[in-house]
Write a protein that holds these residues in place. Structure first.
Motif, PDB file in Angstrom:
ATOM      1  N   GLU A 178     -10.646   5.646  10.725  1.00 52.06           N
ATOM      2  CA  GLU A 178     -10.187   4.953   9.526  1.00 52.06           C
ATOM      3  C   GLU A 178     -11.402   4.849   8.614  1.00 52.06           C
TER       4      GLU A 178
ATOM      5  N   PHE B 187       0.854  -1.189   0.000  1.00 49.14           N
ATOM      6  CA  PHE B 187       0.000   0.000   0.000  1.00 49.14           C
ATOM      7  C   PHE B 187       0.888   1.235   0.000  1.00 49.14           C
TER       8      PHE B 187
ATOM      9  N   TYR C  99      -0.644  -1.416  12.038  1.00 51.04           N
ATOM     10  CA  TYR C  99      -1.794  -0.964  11.267  1.00 51.04           C
ATOM     11  C   TYR C  99      -2.325  -2.073  10.362  1.00 51.04           C
ATOM     12  N   ALA C 100      -3.608  -2.334  10.502  1.00 50.59           N
ATOM     13  CA  ALA C 100      -4.284  -3.246   9.582  1.00 50.59           C
ATOM     14  C   ALA C 100      -5.032  -2.378   8.571  1.00 50.59           C
ATOM     15  N   PHE C 101      -4.706  -2.510   7.311  1.00 52.49           N
ATOM     16  CA  PHE C 101      -5.250  -1.643   6.253  1.00 52.49           C
ATOM     17  C   PHE C 101      -6.774  -1.623   6.288  1.00 52.49           C
ATOM     18  N   GLY C 102      -7.306  -0.424   6.362  1.00 53.97           N
ATOM     19  CA  GLY C 102      -8.750  -0.259   6.332  1.00 53.97           C
ATOM     20  C   GLY C 102      -9.442  -0.515   7.652  1.00 53.97           C
ATOM     21  N   ILE C 103      -8.679  -0.926   8.663  1.00 53.94           N
ATOM     22  CA  ILE C 103      -9.297  -1.248   9.949  1.00 53.94           C
ATOM     23  C   ILE C 103      -8.803  -0.311  11.047  1.00 53.94           C
ATOM     24  N   GLY C 104      -7.498  -0.143  11.162  1.00 58.46           N
ATOM     25  CA  GLY C 104      -7.004   0.814  12.149  1.00 58.46           C
ATOM     26  C   GLY C 104      -5.671   0.417  12.736  1.00 58.46           C
ATOM     27  N   GLU C 105      -5.302   1.165  13.770  1.00 60.55           N
ATOM     28  CA  GLU C 105      -3.970   1.067  14.363  1.00 60.55           C
ATOM     29  C   GLU C 105      -4.059   0.772  15.855  1.00 60.55           C
TER      30      GLU C 105
ATOM     31  N   LEU D  97       2.457  10.527  11.323  1.00 60.44           N
ATOM     32  CA  LEU D  97       1.408   9.577  11.665  1.00 60.44           C
ATOM     33  C   LEU D  97       1.137   8.560  10.555  1.00 60.44           C
ATOM     34  N   ALA D  98       2.033   8.468   9.574  1.00 61.94           N
ATOM     35  CA  ALA D  98       1.801   7.542   8.463  1.00 61.94           C
ATOM     36  C   ALA D  98       2.520   6.217   8.686  1.00 61.94           C
ATOM     37  N   PRO D  99       1.818   5.113   8.495  1.00 63.98           N
ATOM     38  CA  PRO D  99       2.458   3.803   8.654  1.00 63.98           C
ATOM     39  C   PRO D  99       3.334   3.452   7.450  1.00 63.98           C
ATOM     40  N   HIS D 100       4.358   2.662   7.702  1.00 63.99           N
ATOM     41  CA  HIS D 100       5.221   2.148   6.635  1.00 63.99           C
ATOM     42  C   HIS D 100       4.795   0.712   6.335  1.00 63.99           C
ATOM     43  N   PRO D 101       4.727   0.337   5.058  1.00 63.62           N
ATOM     44  CA  PRO D 101       4.284  -1.035   4.752  1.00 63.62           C
ATOM     45  C   PRO D 101       5.346  -2.091   5.095  1.00 63.62           C
TER      46      PRO D 101
ATOM     47  N   VAL E 298       0.412  -7.552   3.828  1.00 68.44           N
ATOM     48  CA  VAL E 298       1.135  -6.332   4.184  1.00 68.44           C
ATOM     49  C   VAL E 298       0.399  -5.589   5.292  1.00 68.44           C
ATOM     50  N   LEU E 299       1.130  -5.281   6.344  1.00 63.92           N
ATOM     51  CA  LEU E 299       0.607  -4.489   7.453  1.00 63.92           C
ATOM     52  C   LEU E 299       1.388  -3.180   7.508  1.00 63.92           C
ATOM     53  N   GLY E 300       0.919  -2.247   8.313  1.00 67.01           N
ATOM     54  CA  GLY E 300       1.639  -0.981   8.477  1.00 67.01           C
ATOM     55  C   GLY E 300       2.334  -0.936   9.826  1.00 67.01           C
TER      56      GLY E 300
END
Lengths: 383, 284
Positions: free
Chosen positions: A288, A106, B56-62, B14-18, B99-101
């Protein structure tokens, strides 16, 4: 033509105020300032001088707020309304980034931080202090990109307070009513005489000087400066409330079991109004927001409040279930542990939390009640 | 050694890295241990034992999850996740290749340097072993720096013990005493039964020269710290890893405040001397 110098003082006629507004726009600023809406003085876009609350004042009290007609045509003859400027630097709901998923990973795209340069017109001394308090939160550690960008293009036009409300206690908090030189880009003092309506303009920064280019001004007369000083001094001596802040950190930190917390909790509705009206409260939550397809997601930040049950939610439940514990957290943070975290109080004495509390809870009264039972038993609070 | 990761936190804190999931193994009925690596092929970021990341789980949260792998390894980042909420359940269900963040690491680590030359006591409860495992790795990596090392680990049942095979290896070592106790067990359990503090009398350490590291449910840490202090360990030498709700991990969201501290910044590891008055306050 070059503008006036930093530190210089000038007189601006009320009749030339439209020229001043035009100059702000000409220099690329979108002006926001006080305006009358929904029977309150709130902040909004200012395009013409008529957008200002001409001839209006407001009467904030504990749990009450009314606007009234003034006997004169003052532009800035009010105290403080429900809005604070934080909405412009730290929006109540803000997208932080967008991410898109592809076959293998992503990609996060930052939210653009460009936008209009805002001129805040009519910033009170307590509100300048509140901006400084939030600067320490959002710029002191890992700078918030959006806040930093908005802050860098901000023009602060202060207006000295010509009156104090029943809920004002900036003198106790050391934040006003006078605007210190250089604390704002420009500081105006509105002076109204039977024969003349004009402003003393003090230039605080080079940008403040620049936006005055082409605005009809004349050098400030000594009597104008004296009149402005007298006005602020009169405001300082008419504060509606006071708070004794001596030793306040230990006073609150050392007394988490003080019976007053339970007393105030019987009135507190845990409604969050005080935190939303407060110009320094900064707590937020994240949201989110995925699209239906799930390929794209937006991360939003929204103002949150320590008065909600979910604020301290963990797998074991909420850490602060009772209203007493939440009020204690708010007041102790605001007035006491804020010093540990940011080197200043979190309260600037604007009184909004008193006014906009539906049951009129007054933090100055709560502090006095806690203080009334005497000093804490041990001399030093844990740090 | 993979290249050092590029930093862009200044631009977007505040941005996650993949990160790609390399391995995902069930640890217990409700916990999973994930091994992750940056999708870019870069090294993982250096961390201190006791620090945490926002996963971070994409689309779900941190959520904030402590790091539980070896500090020396920069080819993989290891986290043990207990599925308790929406996000942690999604993280615990992640499969290899997914892939997680990740953003971090954040917070204070275990102040291991101060333990040099003395005895070390490690007390863990349940998933509280996760942030302590990197500390145990460090103790073993530099075993000569310390005198006695006592580990006490408690969980609800034998099935809830994390890192069971590793625990068995630790127990076979002759340079450490590892006591394991559970709240309740079946007849196939020959180990101890009882809360962690019941194992403390058997632990040998010189209180005046002991540093203790604790992580587990708050009540377990409070009672264990008090028991250690009663035995004569200085409250300034007892360290607890605290937990509160966290959204930002950079001291801007306000959620993790505990007394004067942001647990994401001053914590999560703080001394008992510092925490004691706050731990004594209900609903702080």
């Amino acid at each position: 033509m070059s503008g006036p110098e930093v530190g210089s003082r000038h007189e601006l006629e009320r009749g030339a105020f439209p020229a001043f507004l035009a100059s702000l726009e000409r220099h690329g600023y979108s002006v926001v300032g006080p305006t009358v809406r929904d029977q309150a003085i709130v902040y909004g876009e200012i395009h013409r001088v008529e957008d200002l609350p001409i001839g209006w004042t407001d009467r904030p009290g504990a749990g009450s707020y009314r606007i009234e007609r003034r006997a004169d045509a003052a532009l800035f003859g009010y105290n403080v309304g429900p809005h604070s400027w934080k909405r412009y630097l730290y929006p109540a709901h803000e997208r932080l980034w967008t991410a898109e998923r592809d076959a293998s990973s992503f990609t996060v795209r930052p939210e653009p931080t460009d936008g209009p340069a805002l001129a805040l017109l009519g910033v009170r001394a307590c509100e300048l202090a509140a901006i400084q308090v939030q600067d320490r939160v959002f710029l002191g550690g890992a700078p918030d990109p959006g806040y930093r960008a908005r802050r860098q293009r901000l023009l602060r036009i202060a207006v000295q307070c010509g009156q104090a409300a029943a809920t004002c206690f900036c003198v106790s908090m050391g934040t006003g009513p006078g605007v210190a030189p250089a604390a704002a880009d420009l500081a105006l003092t509105e002076l109204i005489r039977p024969e003349r309506h004009y402003f003393l303009v003090e230039v605080g920064t080079p940008e403040g000087a620049r936006v005055l280019e082409g605005v009809p001004l004349r050098p400030a007369a000594v009597e104008t400066e004296r009149a402005a000083e007298a006005l602020v001094a009169a405001t300082a001596s008419s504060m509606g409330r006071t708070m004794d802040t001596s030793g306040i950190r230990d006073l609150l930190v050392l007394q988490p079991e003080h019976p007053r917390w339970e007393v105030v909790a019987r009135r507190c509705l845990s409604c969050t109004n005080c935190t939303l009206a407060c110009p320094t409260c900064f707590c937020s939550t994240t949201e989110e927001v995925p699209t239906l397809s799930g390929e794209r997601v937006e991360r939003w930040r929204r103002w949150d409040s320590c008065f909600t049950l979910g604020f301290t939610e963990l797998h074991s439940g909420s850490a602060r279930r009772s209203t007493a514990s939440r009020y204690r957290q708010w007041l102790t943070h605001k007035l006491a542990t804020w010093h540990d975290q940011f080197g200043s109080s979190g309260c600037v004495g604007c009184g909004r939390c008193i006014t906009w509390c539906p049951v009129g809870i007054d933090l100055t009264e709560e502090v006095a009640a806690i203080r009334a039972t005497g000093p804490p038993a041990t001399p030093e609070a844990p740090r | 050694m993979p290249p050092e990761p590029a930093r862009r936190d200044d631009d977007l804190p505040l941005a996650p890295h993949p990160y790609r999931v390399l391995e995902a193994g069930p640890e217990t009925a409700d916990t999973t241990t994930l091994a992750l690596a940056p999708v870019t092929g870069e090294a993982t970021r250096a961390f201190a034992p006791g620090q945490f990341n926002m996963l971070y789980a994409f689309g779900i949260g941190e959520v904030a999850i402590s790091i539980s792998g070896e500090p020396a390894r920069r080819d993989r980042l290891v986290h043990t996740v207990r599925a308790v909420g929406k996000v942690s359940t999604a993280l615990a269900a992640a499969r290899p290749g997914q892939v997680l963040g990740v953003r971090g690491p954040y917070g204070s680590g275990w102040p291991l340097a101060g333990a040099d030359g003395g005895d070390v006591v490690v007390m863990a409860g349940g998933v509280g072993m996760a942030p302590l495992r990197p500390l145990v790795y460090e103790l073993y990596a530099h075993r000569e720096r310390y005198e006695r090392v006592e580990v006490i680990y408690g969980s609800r049942s034998p099935k809830d013990l994390l890192y069971y095979p590793e625990l068995q290896r630790w127990r076979r070592r002759t340079d450490t005493r590892v006591q394991v106790t559970v709240d309740s067990a079946g007849r196939d359990w020959y180990g101890d039964v009882g809360v962690v503090t019941t194992r403390l009398p058997d632990a040998r350490f010189d209180p005046a020269r002991t540093t203790a590291f604790l992580c587990g449910p708050e009540i377990m840490m409070r009672l264990s710290a008090q028991a250690l202090a009663d035995r004569g360990v200085a409250p300034t030498s007892i360290f607890l890893s605290m937990e509160r709700n966290m959204k930002c991990a950079i001291a801007q969201c306000g959620h993790c405040q505990f007394g004067p501290d942001f647990l994401c910044r001053e914590g999560p590891v703080l001394s008992y001397a510092h925490l004691k008055p706050f731990l004594a306050t209900r609903e702080l």
